[in-house]
Scaffold this active site. Structure first.
Site, mmCIF file in Angstrom:
data_model
loop_
_atom_site.group_PDB
_atom_site.id
_atom_site.type_symbol
_atom_site.label_atom_id
_atom_site.label_comp_id
_atom_site.label_asym_id
_atom_site.label_seq_id
_atom_site.Cartn_x
_atom_site.Cartn_y
_atom_site.Cartn_z
ATOM 1 N N GLU A 44 -9.508 8.273 9.894
ATOM 2 C CA GLU A 44 -10.370 7.413 9.047
ATOM 3 C C GLU A 44 -10.737 6.217 9.964
ATOM 4 O O GLU A 44 -9.894 5.657 10.766
ATOM 5 C CB GLU A 44 -9.447 6.567 7.905
ATOM 6 N N ARG A 270 5.754 12.360 11.626
ATOM 7 C CA ARG A 270 4.792 11.361 12.340
ATOM 8 C C ARG A 270 5.523 11.037 13.479
ATOM 9 O O ARG A 270 6.833 10.854 13.469
ATOM 10 C CB ARG A 270 4.289 10.467 11.533
ATOM 11 N N LYS A 280 -1.561 1.148 10.977
ATOM 12 C CA LYS A 280 -2.993 0.196 11.326
ATOM 13 C C LYS A 280 -2.995 -0.677 10.668
ATOM 14 O O LYS A 280 -3.802 -1.799 11.399
ATOM 15 C CB LYS A 280 -3.905 1.367 10.751
HETATM 16 P P1 ATP Z 1 -3.809 5.075 7.271
HETATM 17 O O1 ATP Z 1 -3.903 6.247 6.696
HETATM 18 O O2 ATP Z 1 -2.738 4.096 6.873
HETATM 19 O O3 ATP Z 1 -5.128 4.325 7.387
HETATM 20 P P2 ATP Z 1 -3.236 6.492 9.529
HETATM 21 O O4 ATP Z 1 -2.563 6.340 10.826
HETATM 22 O O5 ATP Z 1 -2.689 7.866 8.630
HETATM 23 O O6 ATP Z 1 -3.291 5.418 8.830
HETATM 24 P P3 ATP Z 1 -5.655 8.204 9.774
HETATM 25 O O7 ATP Z 1 -6.861 7.809 10.545
HETATM 26 O O8 ATP Z 1 -5.530 8.847 8.545
HETATM 27 O O9 ATP Z 1 -4.659 7.031 9.860
HETATM 28 O O10 ATP Z 1 -4.896 9.136 10.829
HETATM 29 C C1 ATP Z 1 -5.568 10.365 11.413
HETATM 30 C C2 ATP Z 1 -4.544 11.442 11.648
HETATM 31 O O11 ATP Z 1 -3.482 10.851 12.425
HETATM 32 C C3 ATP Z 1 -3.781 11.898 10.140
HETATM 33 O O12 ATP Z 1 -3.888 13.437 10.015
HETATM 34 C C4 ATP Z 1 -2.453 11.426 10.344
HETATM 35 O O13 ATP Z 1 -1.475 12.145 9.861
HETATM 36 C C5 ATP Z 1 -2.075 11.395 11.786
HETATM 37 N N1 ATP Z 1 -1.264 10.284 12.237
HETATM 38 C C6 ATP Z 1 -1.140 9.179 11.981
HETATM 39 N N2 ATP Z 1 -0.202 8.447 12.357
HETATM 40 C C7 ATP Z 1 0.528 9.264 13.112
HETATM 41 C C8 ATP Z 1 1.740 9.188 13.564
HETATM 42 N N3 ATP Z 1 2.446 8.117 13.810
HETATM 43 N N4 ATP Z 1 2.269 10.300 14.251
HETATM 44 C C9 ATP Z 1 1.553 11.514 14.035
HETATM 45 N N5 ATP Z 1 0.151 11.724 13.608
HETATM 46 C C10 ATP Z 1 -0.139 10.477 12.880
#
Ligand code: ATP
Ligand code: MG
Length: 570
Positions: A44, A270, A280
């Site tokens: 995102e 994760r 984030k």
């Molecule tokens: P949010 O959804 O809270 O804004 P997010 O870190 O999940 O934060 P995204 O942009 O949705 O942000 O993440 C993109 C991809 O990265 C998603 O598929 C998510 O599952 C993966 N991702 C995010 N954080 C991690 C992490 N700490 N370890 C592994 N994969 C991650």
């Protein structure tokens, strides 16, 4: 402890290039369930990518690369209030930097807004979605709990025509933000809260980076995500564990909509790192409230921050490989990332001499004005890296911490009357200690032995220490920035309280460092080893004091030491 064992087990699998997701994909290819694997990385664009995202990027792009498939980069851009072009650009830059390429496969959930909208109308026509006029608070209050069913909305039984009319007027912008939502009509008593009539569309009067003001309503993440996968023909939708409970909802959409393909979702744990926050929301706060200088502050766990600090992308890929992919959450020791970085830089970084906290040395028996060129190797294990000339003069700088007026038992470096080796140069002996009025040591008067040129005595006598140095006249001035962990707790709060876990001493500025002249030409962001000190890289910008260098990482486990020091200090 259990986590350590787990991480080691995963790492063993990872060394073999295997993990449970790769096993699933291979089995699907072998059985012919899929002909070609198609994965995607779906960020995102509401912030910069961090080391946790790197795990997901390496997994998705890595699987496609290894198994003859392809990986899409898809922006999940369904919330225009938080998304910005700056983030879109940064994400593309960072994925490329990490070493991956989506080729022609760049997509946006916003490309599918028309199709998603018509699918929403399909659900309404099928009696499977309705417009709800309740406020957010009312919906929250009637959603129920884990043990208690939710209550039906008073608007749940609206007729198809009324729903269609209201939904179209929502789209036309007739109602204000939040006045109404479109909800799926599933099951308010479901044990899975995600199935209790989830929101599909909300009214948002905001400008979208790609669709501008064309839309007044936006699909929820849940409504857009699985269908985007279906549209793109994603075979394996890989995501993190928190979406496990959403899978039944995604499956419900796929079953109830006329989608072109059926993606399968697999969840993995994760990445969590000690002394690090990967939320984030918190990272955004750190930037917005000025706790750091920006998204690429070298203390940030963002890819932009790591790059600026001089961490090479191959070290990050290697780190991700070592930690492996598991199905259970665990916390990885931040020291493991440091270890990988150090290992990569030990191989690649050229060696240089720099004095971080200078102490002047005058060689009394060395002729004034004389300059001698000595040969220094650029890399001890790589002859191809060549050598360079360094200049020896009567006045030099050495490291303050390489001198002790009253040496402790185990201190073998410079002290009054003692002889040490200057790297690549001569043996010198300290004859006199000069102090200022305050009693601080400001200069050492020394003598050198001309017969020890190159660092060995013809009579075979030994010295116990070799120290680094630079010529006082030829060295260049620099500001050096040493970074320490941004958080002082191994498990910092990822919530509102994160500020109290911040390390107040995460940035240490050294303004008077002296570098050998070759460093004036160092490339920005490419680390060199300051001998005996660590890996440093030149930062952008030129301060009035001279060049700016930042420490990528110390030579040994400075991390553990830093932490111990902070503990002792607090
Ligand atoms: P949010 O959804 O809270 O804004 P997010 O870190 O999940 O934060 P995204 O942009 O949705 O942000 O993440 C993109 C991809 O990265 C998603 O598929 C998510 O599952 C993966 N991702 C995010 N954080 C991690 C992490 N700490 N370890 C592994 N994969 C991650
Ligand atoms: Mg997310």
């Amino acid at each position: 402890m259990a986590n350590d064992v787990k991480a080691m087990g995963d790492a063993t699998l990872a060394e073999a290039g295997r993990d449970f997701i790769r096993d699933i994909v291979k089995a699907d290819l072998d059985s012919g369930r899929v002909k070609q694997v198609v994965t995607r990385f779906p960020p995102e664009p509401n912030g910069y990518l961090h080391i946790g995202h790197a795990k997901s990027i390496c997994l998705n792009f890595g699987i496609a690369e290894e198994l003859g498939g392809r990986c899409h980069l898809r922006f999940d851009d369904t919330n225009p209030t938080k998304e910005e072009q700056e983030y879109i650009d940064a994400i593309e830059r960072d994925v490329r930097w990490l070493g991956f390429d989506w080729g022609a496969h760049l997509y946006h959930a916003s490309d599918y807004f028309d199709r998603l909208y018509s699918w929403a109308e399909d659900l309404i026509r099928a009696g499977k979605a309705y417009v709800d006029d309740q406020s957010q608070d009312e919906m929250r209050a009637t959603r129920g709990t884990l043990t208690e069913a939710g209550q039906h909305s008073p608007f749940r039984d609206r007729g198809v025509e009324e729903n269609l009319d209201l939904f179209r007027r929502m789209r036309a912008g007739e109602f204000g933000n939040g006045a109404r939502v479109l909800r799926a009509k599933i099951d308010m008593a479901s044990g899975n809260i995600n199935l209790r009539d989830p929101v599909l569309y909300r009214i948002l009067d905001a400008s979208h980076p790609r669709t501008g003001t064309a839309w007044k309503i936006y699909p929820s993440y849940d409504f857009a995500h699985g269908q985007s996968d279906a549209i793109e023909g994603i075979t394996h939708s890989i995501c993190t564990l928190e979406f496990e409970d959403h899978r039944p909802l995604y499956d419900w959409f796929i079953a109830n909509l006329n989608v072109p393909a059926r993606p399968h979702q697999y969840e993995f744990a994760r990445l969590n790192l000690t002394y690090t926050v990967l939320s984030k929301r918190v990272l955004t706060k750190l930037v917005q409230d000025g706790h750091v200088s920006g998204w690429d502050d070298p203390r940030m766990p963002t890819l932009a921050g790591l790059r600026r600090r001089g961490v090479p992308p191959e070290a990050i890929r290697d780190f991700v490989k070592r930690i492996g992919v598991a199905k259970a959450n665990s916390v990885v020791d931040a020291g493991m990332l440091d270890f990988t970085v150090r290992e990569a830089l030990n191989k690649s970084a050229l060696r240089r001499m720099a004095v971080l906290r200078p102490l002047k040395v005058t060689i009394e028996n060395y002729p004034e004005g004389q300059v001698e060129e000595l040969v220094a190797v650029n890399h001890p294990d790589d002859a191809a890296a060549g050598s360079r000339k360094i200049k020896f003069t009567r006045e030099l700088f050495i490291e303050q911490e390489d001198f002790m007026e009253n040496p402790e038992k185990k201190f073998f470096r410079m002290s009054p009357g003692r002889e040490v080796r200057l790297r690549y140069a001569y043996f010198i002996t300290c004859r006199e200690v000069v102090k200022n009025a305050a009693g601080d040591v400001i200069e050492l008067r020394c003598t050198y032995d001309p017969a020890t040129k190159g660092g060995n005595a013809p009579d075979g006598r030994k010295v116990k220490a070799t120290i680094h140095w630079v010529s006082a006249v030829h060295s260049v001035a620099a500001e050096v920035r040493l970074y320490h962990p941004l958080f002082s707790k191994p498990d910092p709060s990822g919530g509102e309280g994160f500020t109290s876990d911040l390390n107040p001493n995460s940035l240490e500025l050294l303004s008077g460092a002296r570098l050998e002249p070759a460093l004036a030409e160092a490339q920005i962001g490419v680390p060199v080893q300051f001998e005996r000190q660590g890996y440093f890289c030149r930062d952008r910008g030129f301060m009035t004091e001279g060049h700016v260098f930042i420490r990528t990482i110390g030579l040994r486990d400075s991390f553990a030491k830093d932490v111990a020091k902070e503990k002792a200090a607090s």
